[in-house]
Design a protein around this motif. Structure first.
Motif, PDB file in Angstrom:
ATOM      1  N   ARG A   1       0.119 -36.311  -7.611  1.00 54.78           N
ATOM      2  CA  ARG A   1       1.306 -36.656  -6.832  1.00 54.78           C
ATOM      3  C   ARG A   1       1.515 -38.164  -6.837  1.00 54.78           C
ATOM      4  O   ARG A   1       0.614 -38.915  -7.210  1.00 54.78           O
ATOM      5  N   ARG A   2       2.679 -38.586  -6.346  1.00 51.32           N
ATOM      6  CA  ARG A   2       2.894 -40.012  -6.113  1.00 51.32           C
ATOM      7  C   ARG A   2       2.092 -40.447  -4.897  1.00 51.32           C
ATOM      8  O   ARG A   2       1.959 -39.700  -3.918  1.00 51.32           O
ATOM      9  N   GLN A   3       1.576 -41.642  -4.965  1.00 47.47           N
ATOM     10  CA  GLN A   3       0.779 -42.180  -3.873  1.00 47.47           C
ATOM     11  C   GLN A   3       1.579 -42.255  -2.570  1.00 47.47           C
ATOM     12  O   GLN A   3       1.052 -42.015  -1.483  1.00 47.47           O
ATOM     13  N   ASN A   4       2.872 -42.535  -2.671  1.00 42.45           N
ATOM     14  CA  ASN A   4       3.697 -42.698  -1.468  1.00 42.45           C
ATOM     15  C   ASN A   4       4.335 -41.396  -0.993  1.00 42.45           C
ATOM     16  O   ASN A   4       5.103 -41.387  -0.032  1.00 42.45           O
ATOM     17  N   GLY A   5       4.049 -40.293  -1.669  1.00 42.95           N
ATOM     18  CA  GLY A   5       4.554 -38.998  -1.247  1.00 42.95           C
ATOM     19  C   GLY A   5       5.942 -38.644  -1.742  1.00 42.95           C
ATOM     20  O   GLY A   5       6.414 -37.528  -1.525  1.00 42.95           O
ATOM     21  N   GLU A   6       6.620 -39.577  -2.402  1.00 41.51           N
ATOM     22  CA  GLU A   6       7.953 -39.285  -2.924  1.00 41.51           C
ATOM     23  C   GLU A   6       7.863 -38.406  -4.177  1.00 41.51           C
ATOM     24  O   GLU A   6       6.798 -38.281  -4.785  1.00 41.51           O
ATOM     25  N   PRO A   7       8.979 -37.793  -4.587  1.00 44.70           N
ATOM     26  CA  PRO A   7       8.975 -36.970  -5.803  1.00 44.70           C
ATOM     27  C   PRO A   7       8.591 -37.784  -7.037  1.00 44.70           C
ATOM     28  O   PRO A   7       8.761 -39.007  -7.070  1.00 44.70           O
TER      29      PRO A   7
END
Length: 220
Positions: A122-128
């Protein structure tokens, strides 16, 4: 390579609109989550049509215009960014058939002896995650399809696999979709390791028939 992806419930129309700067909602603007996206699955893909960005479901596994059998798509789920200009199936698409595949993340398998451990990325910042790809129309089969570009892994991904998908920043989406290839090709590179995070998931993800939120939950 990139052989499985996932899109969770966070990928609503509002998220697609924000990430891709879309203005016109697709006919079906709320797409159901898919926790185990496999080749042949239909997923929302963003591309240019008549000078406008659109978001439509396309089949994963490129079916070139000359293809007469859908089985060809299984060997074209990925395209190597380093050689894409040399391949007859991909090179004609570089000028005006680039696309972006928004997902929540993707899966990869790390070999451990005789077995393989699946990981979610996943992205580290939680975005798509916005994957770079190519798409095409096959009028004989009546199917629109796409492939995901891959590149050399960063240090994080190298611990799991020897390839990773090309991932775009949100601000680079328009350039990838609509700029001349000479300008856009510089985006087909690996992201830095700190852009992503990885964690182990259940081996149940290996069975394409399994499709539930449990597949993207971390396991020890």
């Amino acid at each position: 390579m990139c052989g499985r992806k996932f899109s969770d419930e966070s990928l609503s129309w509002s998220m697609y609109r924000e990430q891709l700067k879309l203005f016109t909602a697709p006919p079906a603007s709320n797409f159901a989550p898919n926790y185990n996206i496999a080749p042949t699955h239909m997923v929302p893909v963003c591309f240019m049509e008549d000078g406008e960005k659109v978001l439509r479901p396309l089949r994963w596994g490129l079916l070139p215009s000359w293809a007469k059998d859908v089985k060809i798509g299984y060997s074209m789920i990925n395209a190597k960014a380093e050689t894409v200009e040399e391949k007859n199936s991909f090179a004609p698409l570089l000028k005006a058939h680039r696309c972006v595949i928004p997902v929540s993340g993707f899966f990869e398998w790390k070999r451990k002896g005789k077995s393989k451990q699946p990981f979610a990325i996943r992205r580290q910042n939680g975005e798509p995650i916005l994957l770079a790809g190519l798409w095409t129309q096959n009028r004989m089969l009546g199917i629109d399809s796409y492939t995901v570009l891959t590149t050399q892994p960063n240090d994080l991904m190298a611990e799991i696999h020897n390839r990773m998908p090309v991932i775009l920043e949100r601000e680079d989406v328009d350039r990838w979709l609509d700029a001349a290839w000479d300008e856009a090709q510089g985006l087909a590179i690996r992201v830095q390791s700190d852009f992503l995070r990885t964690y182990t998931v259940s081996s149940d993800v290996g069975n394409v028939r399994n499709n539930s939120p449990d597949l993207i939950e971390p396991v020890l």
